[in-house]
Design a protein around this motif. Structure first.
Motif, mmCIF file in Angstrom:
data_model
loop_
_atom_site.group_PDB
_atom_site.id
_atom_site.type_symbol
_atom_site.label_atom_id
_atom_site.label_comp_id
_atom_site.label_asym_id
_atom_site.label_seq_id
_atom_site.Cartn_x
_atom_site.Cartn_y
_atom_site.Cartn_z
ATOM 1 N N ILE A 1 -4.059 6.918 -2.606
ATOM 2 C CA ILE A 1 -3.722 5.734 -1.779
ATOM 3 C C ILE A 1 -3.774 4.547 -2.697
ATOM 4 O O ILE A 1 -5.050 4.476 -3.414
ATOM 5 C CB ILE A 1 -5.021 5.621 -0.494
ATOM 6 C CG1 ILE A 1 -4.640 6.801 0.359
ATOM 7 C CG2 ILE A 1 -4.656 4.266 0.019
ATOM 8 C CD1 ILE A 1 -5.573 6.709 1.533
ATOM 9 N N GLU A 2 -2.920 3.715 -2.978
ATOM 10 C CA GLU A 2 -2.879 2.998 -3.889
ATOM 11 C C GLU A 2 -2.445 1.631 -3.545
ATOM 12 O O GLU A 2 -1.619 1.420 -2.538
ATOM 13 C CB GLU A 2 -1.872 3.243 -5.137
ATOM 14 C CG GLU A 2 -2.256 4.544 -5.763
ATOM 15 C CD GLU A 2 -1.154 4.834 -6.974
ATOM 16 O OE1 GLU A 2 -1.520 4.712 -8.384
ATOM 17 O OE2 GLU A 2 -0.178 5.166 -6.788
ATOM 18 N N VAL A 3 -2.839 0.442 -4.028
ATOM 19 C CA VAL A 3 -2.338 -1.047 -3.642
ATOM 20 C C VAL A 3 -1.796 -1.507 -5.152
ATOM 21 O O VAL A 3 -1.893 -1.465 -6.276
ATOM 22 C CB VAL A 3 -3.683 -1.608 -3.354
ATOM 23 C CG1 VAL A 3 -3.326 -3.161 -2.978
ATOM 24 C CG2 VAL A 3 -4.357 -1.030 -2.216
ATOM 25 N N LEU A 4 -0.751 -2.395 -4.889
ATOM 26 C CA LEU A 4 -0.086 -3.269 -5.720
ATOM 27 C C LEU A 4 0.594 -4.513 -5.257
ATOM 28 O O LEU A 4 0.497 -4.604 -4.303
ATOM 29 C CB LEU A 4 1.035 -2.468 -6.415
ATOM 30 C CG LEU A 4 2.329 -1.961 -5.627
ATOM 31 C CD1 LEU A 4 3.453 -2.029 -6.534
ATOM 32 C CD2 LEU A 4 2.087 -0.925 -4.716
ATOM 33 N N GLY A 5 0.534 -5.307 -6.243
ATOM 34 C CA GLY A 5 0.898 -6.576 -6.148
ATOM 35 C C GLY A 5 2.368 -6.816 -6.231
ATOM 36 O O GLY A 5 2.985 -6.164 -6.904
ATOM 37 N N VAL B 1 0.837 -1.286 -0.099
ATOM 38 C CA VAL B 1 0.232 0.046 -0.098
ATOM 39 C C VAL B 1 0.831 1.278 -0.092
ATOM 40 O O VAL B 1 1.816 1.713 0.707
ATOM 41 C CB VAL B 1 -0.986 0.074 1.339
ATOM 42 C CG1 VAL B 1 -1.814 1.334 1.053
ATOM 43 C CG2 VAL B 1 -1.893 -1.229 1.358
ATOM 44 N N THR B 2 0.502 2.207 -1.027
ATOM 45 C CA THR B 2 1.455 3.308 -0.897
ATOM 46 C C THR B 2 0.608 4.877 -0.657
ATOM 47 O O THR B 2 -0.735 4.686 -1.015
ATOM 48 C CB THR B 2 1.948 3.722 -2.388
ATOM 49 O OG1 THR B 2 1.078 3.730 -3.302
ATOM 50 C CG2 THR B 2 2.888 2.446 -2.706
ATOM 51 N N ILE B 3 1.142 5.522 -0.021
ATOM 52 C CA ILE B 3 0.369 6.821 0.295
ATOM 53 C C ILE B 3 1.334 8.001 -0.553
ATOM 54 O O ILE B 3 2.397 8.121 -0.290
ATOM 55 C CB ILE B 3 0.564 7.272 1.787
ATOM 56 C CG1 ILE B 3 -0.099 6.034 2.670
ATOM 57 C CG2 ILE B 3 -0.369 8.381 2.087
ATOM 58 C CD1 ILE B 3 -1.811 5.748 2.348
ATOM 59 N N ASP B 4 0.493 8.815 -1.492
ATOM 60 C CA ASP B 4 1.121 9.490 -2.463
ATOM 61 C C ASP B 4 2.432 8.928 -2.901
ATOM 62 O O ASP B 4 3.493 9.614 -3.237
ATOM 63 C CB ASP B 4 1.406 10.933 -1.572
ATOM 64 C CG ASP B 4 0.199 11.752 -1.473
ATOM 65 O OD1 ASP B 4 -0.772 11.521 -2.395
ATOM 66 O OD2 ASP B 4 0.143 12.651 -0.603
ATOM 67 N N GLY B 5 2.455 7.690 -3.386
ATOM 68 C CA GLY B 5 3.529 7.155 -3.891
ATOM 69 C C GLY B 5 4.680 6.528 -2.938
ATOM 70 O O GLY B 5 5.647 5.801 -3.270
ATOM 71 N N TYR B 6 4.297 6.726 -1.624
ATOM 72 C CA TYR B 6 5.609 6.177 -0.576
ATOM 73 C C TYR B 6 4.906 4.967 0.069
ATOM 74 O O TYR B 6 3.808 5.004 0.467
ATOM 75 C CB TYR B 6 5.863 7.398 0.534
ATOM 76 C CG TYR B 6 6.517 8.511 -0.108
ATOM 77 C CD1 TYR B 6 7.738 8.474 -0.178
ATOM 78 C CD2 TYR B 6 5.728 9.613 -0.481
ATOM 79 C CE1 TYR B 6 8.567 9.486 -0.775
ATOM 80 C CE2 TYR B 6 6.565 10.997 -0.878
ATOM 81 C CZ TYR B 6 7.828 10.917 -1.167
ATOM 82 O OH TYR B 6 8.257 11.721 -1.771
ATOM 83 N N PRO B 7 5.690 3.920 0.335
ATOM 84 C CA PRO B 7 5.369 2.862 0.738
ATOM 85 C C PRO B 7 4.761 2.988 2.519
ATOM 86 O O PRO B 7 5.325 3.664 3.091
ATOM 87 C CB PRO B 7 6.712 2.094 1.096
ATOM 88 C CG PRO B 7 7.370 2.647 0.104
ATOM 89 C CD PRO B 7 7.265 4.013 0.025
ATOM 90 N N ALA B 8 3.496 2.334 2.618
ATOM 91 C CA ALA B 8 2.986 2.668 3.675
ATOM 92 C C ALA B 8 2.582 1.339 4.638
ATOM 93 O O ALA B 8 2.458 1.311 5.940
ATOM 94 C CB ALA B 8 1.536 3.396 3.775
ATOM 95 N N GLY B 9 2.906 0.107 3.862
ATOM 96 C CA GLY B 9 2.774 -1.179 4.403
ATOM 97 C C GLY B 9 2.671 -2.330 3.374
ATOM 98 O O GLY B 9 2.506 -2.347 2.216
ATOM 99 N N VAL B 10 2.812 -3.507 3.886
ATOM 100 C CA VAL B 10 2.866 -4.708 3.160
ATOM 101 C C VAL B 10 2.176 -5.753 3.894
ATOM 102 O O VAL B 10 2.233 -5.851 5.164
ATOM 103 C CB VAL B 10 4.231 -5.114 2.830
ATOM 104 C CG1 VAL B 10 4.180 -6.472 2.174
ATOM 105 C CG2 VAL B 10 5.099 -4.315 2.317
ATOM 106 N N VAL B 11 1.200 -6.506 3.173
ATOM 107 C CA VAL B 11 0.442 -7.652 3.639
ATOM 108 C C VAL B 11 0.625 -8.747 2.901
ATOM 109 O O VAL B 11 1.098 -8.866 1.750
ATOM 110 C CB VAL B 11 -1.102 -7.412 3.929
ATOM 111 C CG1 VAL B 11 -1.202 -6.171 5.010
ATOM 112 C CG2 VAL B 11 -1.808 -6.845 2.581
ATOM 113 N N GLU B 12 0.420 -9.998 3.387
ATOM 114 C CA GLU B 12 0.243 -11.372 2.795
ATOM 115 C C GLU B 12 -0.642 -11.154 1.295
ATOM 116 O O GLU B 12 -1.512 -10.694 1.464
ATOM 117 C CB GLU B 12 -0.056 -12.367 3.844
ATOM 118 C CG GLU B 12 1.044 -12.592 4.787
ATOM 119 C CD GLU B 12 2.414 -12.838 4.183
ATOM 120 O OE1 GLU B 12 2.852 -13.770 3.249
ATOM 121 O OE2 GLU B 12 3.309 -12.165 4.880
ATOM 122 N N GLY B 13 -0.443 -11.975 0.543
ATOM 123 C CA GLY B 13 -1.069 -12.066 -0.646
ATOM 124 C C GLY B 13 -2.524 -12.492 -0.684
ATOM 125 O O GLY B 13 -3.360 -12.235 -1.423
#
Length: 167
Positions: free
Chosen positions: A143-147, A113-125
């Motif tokens: 606020i964006e999500v990427l795999g 998860v990113t906030i304005d392009g900066y990493p904000a957290g990682v969770v399991e797939g």
């Protein structure tokens, strides 16, 4: 494909660099400079071995894997769909939000998860939501999500803009 090998971070004074560009045990090039550009004319998967000789005559070697291919090295992950942001609480202009999304892509190992392009957290797939605390909302926030694959390849991003918090 041209690859630039850079050994300028070598420790100590190096007077000779020997480059085994195909990993066959024979050095293909010898240089005094720590940077070498080499063009692979065909697909190649193997090792590049670098031998260094120091000013006092000591030697060291380093091996690094090389893969030159026209085929993609990993499948491209699709962007998650239906990304939603729900504000859970706000104090001043700082919010805690719940970010949720949908995806059926089996290649996703972890979600970021990113906030304005900066990493904000990682969770399991397997996760499809995460709470993010301390989202500063002085202005609109993307606020964006990427795999991510298990090999670290990133997929496409998707997500909404969260409006600035009212004063």
């Amino acid at each position: 494909m041209e690859i630039t090998y850079d050994a300028s971070e070598s420790v100590g004074v190096v007077v000779k660099y020997e480059w085994d560009l195909d990993g066959d045990g024979s050095y293909d090039r010898t240089t005094n400079a720590p940077v070498l550009k080499h063009t692979y004319a065909a697909e190649f998967e193997g090792l590049m071995i670098l031998g260094t000789t120091g000013i006092a005559g000591g030697t060291d070697t380093l091996e690094t894997p090389v893969r030159v291919s026209t085929a993609p090295s990993h499948p491209r992950l699709a962007a998650p769909s239906n990304v939603r942001v729900e504000v859970l609480s706000t104090v001043g202009r700082i919010s805690e939000v719940k970010v949720s999304w949908e995806s059926a892509d089996p290649a996703v190992y972890r979600w970021g998860v990113t906030i304005d392009g900066y990493p904000a957290g990682v969770v399991e797939g397997s996760a499809r939501s995460v709470n993010v605390t301390e989202v500063h909302r002085e202005k609109d926030v993307l606020i964006e999500v990427l795999g991510f694959t298990s090999g670290g390849a990133m997929g496409e991003r998707a997500g909404p803009v969260l409006a600035a918090a009212a004063e």
